[in-house]
Design a protein around this motif. Sequence first.
Motif: not given
Length: 693
Positions: A651-669
């Motif tokens: 997946d040409d668009d999915l691959g770059p996601l492996a190069g990022v990180r995320a700190a996530w805040h949502d309703k469950d957290w």
Amino acid sequence: MTTATNPPRNVLVVGAQCEGGARLEGLENAARALHAVLVDPKLGGCLDRGEDSLLIGTALGKNQVQDAVKQAAQVAQRDGGPLVLALLGHGEGAEGAPLHFVTSGTRNAPPLFNVNVPSLLGDAVNHPGLTGLIAIVDTCLSGGAVPGTPVITVGRQEGNVRFSLLFAATAKEPAFDMRLSTELTRLIEEGLPGAGDVLKVDDDLMEQLRERILGQQPGRNVFDGGPHIGDALWLARNCAARLDRTLGSIASKAVQDAVRRIDTNLRLSTESELAAWLEQNQQTASGGAWAAVHRLREVLAELEAGRRTLNVVNKVFGPDLTEDGLRLASMLAGLPLPFVQQEPPRNLRDVVEFAAHHGGTAEGQHRALAHLIAAMTHVTGHGDQLPEDVIVWAQDLELTTTVNSRMRELNQQPYGEWAPRLVLVLADDGGESVVRVDAWLLFGLAVLGNQRLPCGPGDEDLKTALAKAVAWAAPWANVAGKRLRHIDVAAPTLVLLDCPPEEQVVRRQKLGVNYTVTTRWSGLLTPPHDATIDDMLQVGEQLLVSLDDNCSGPKWLHVEQLATVDQLQKHLSNHGLGQQVWALTSLPATDWDFVAQELLEHTPALVWPRQMNVSDKQVIEASVGKHWQVLPQQIAHAYRQHLRGAGQSHDDDLGPLAGVRAAWHDKDWQAFCRRRARTVVRAPDEMTSKEQA
């Protein structure tokens, strides 16, 4: 008490409904429920003759009802046993006039169209060969159902009869909502401690009914002219007496332990005996004895709550529960894992008794029992709809809000599936090292248990603590028959930046290989020195504003906006907390930790590159934008694909996601942080069983 050699008991329940605006809501259900307990072999012990013993309808008519009563009396005469007759519906009659049971289907119909109840009961009790009649009349003005004394004493049977009448209200007042039938049914199901082996229309029964029925005055009329001793007329078997004699090992030990605190020579072993002793000694406890007597009162309350709960779960959930299902429900109720895992499997009584006696009580609230009921509702497939009997049970024990809250937690599905979720909170001592790992296991949003794992400085100690946390969660997931797939890792800013949780090696593999790891910022759990937990929870609520279904992606920050912390603060000053999701395609050359701290306090989802140098920033921005609605889980998926060497070919668009990180805040957290903020965090061995539940 009847024996196996006693003649059969017969019953007829008539529920006469009216038409139009006079319709009685709940009449049909009340009639069926009363009939069900009366024909239950362990309760009412009457013969179930199907439609011949249960007559429900609109416009039944006087003749149909009288014929049904005549047939029931003849069957009882043939069998040589008593008849239980219940009349539910509208009642009419002017002051001083006999009660008329509305069988025509129309209120205010002429009396000839309806049944004269005193006359009907007088004729029935004098039917030759009938050994006894118990009548239950649940109508308005039902006190007017009492037959004249001469009809009974000098009637055809010349007074050699046993007759009990239970009526819903006086001859001058209305009755409401089928309360007599409904409460009598529940009382028969629950039993009455101390009332003996059977329930009769006596003082004990009336005292209970008057406590339960508000807005009307139930009453009774009893005549005992039976020629033989020992043929007492009884309404139903007292299941409380049977349960009193068959306390399980857990309840028995709770009783024994409480009694020994008062006097090692005192012998009390049942709910009835405890109640009697407390009644006789309620004024004598003083000094150190007061605490022991108070504990005995608590045990008595636990016995009652446990008995009532066991009756309900046996009736409502028993037919659907398996041993695995009961084990799962016990775990979801928060009962200790060693108790849940024991072989052979625990039975229903053991589980209820443990929840009643070891779940703890706080201001009368049996939280463990409430959580157990919610778990059984969930496991048996009732969804978020409580069965009617459970609703009544919860109202009686004042547990409605607790049950509803637990059900809502269990039915939430943060990842679109009902599965275990491990939350790991990495705590520091204000510096750069992790000093402990707090592990919490959730199903849905319900917290089942927690563990505190000390951690010394250094990567190896952190890896060991993480491995222990995952190993601790495994048995819980095995009881549920589910794979542990999702792990949330919350960390303070420095640890979050320097130690990517998905890259931590646990049992010789990176955590992100086997689990979907979601990174959280722990700032809401460990507030800065100038803020409180409530302050940070409000920050969390504000952060959620921008992370809704309408959010199409983050706002990308440029290098010049990140040159210094002051420049970033100036830029952020134009944006309120939570008004924007921020992302970076490159890291600042200096002060990255201070920049990240500032951003984490302002955004619910911070995205940044895994490496300092990024070759194609536009590709990363495009990939994050395309997959935004399935982040952050898609980042974990891309990282896993990258580790497997899949690269970008899949997946040409999915691959770059492996190069990022995320700190996530949502309703469950946010929900987890709210729950934990209200809990005094202590080591598990310092927590009471109530707190753990």
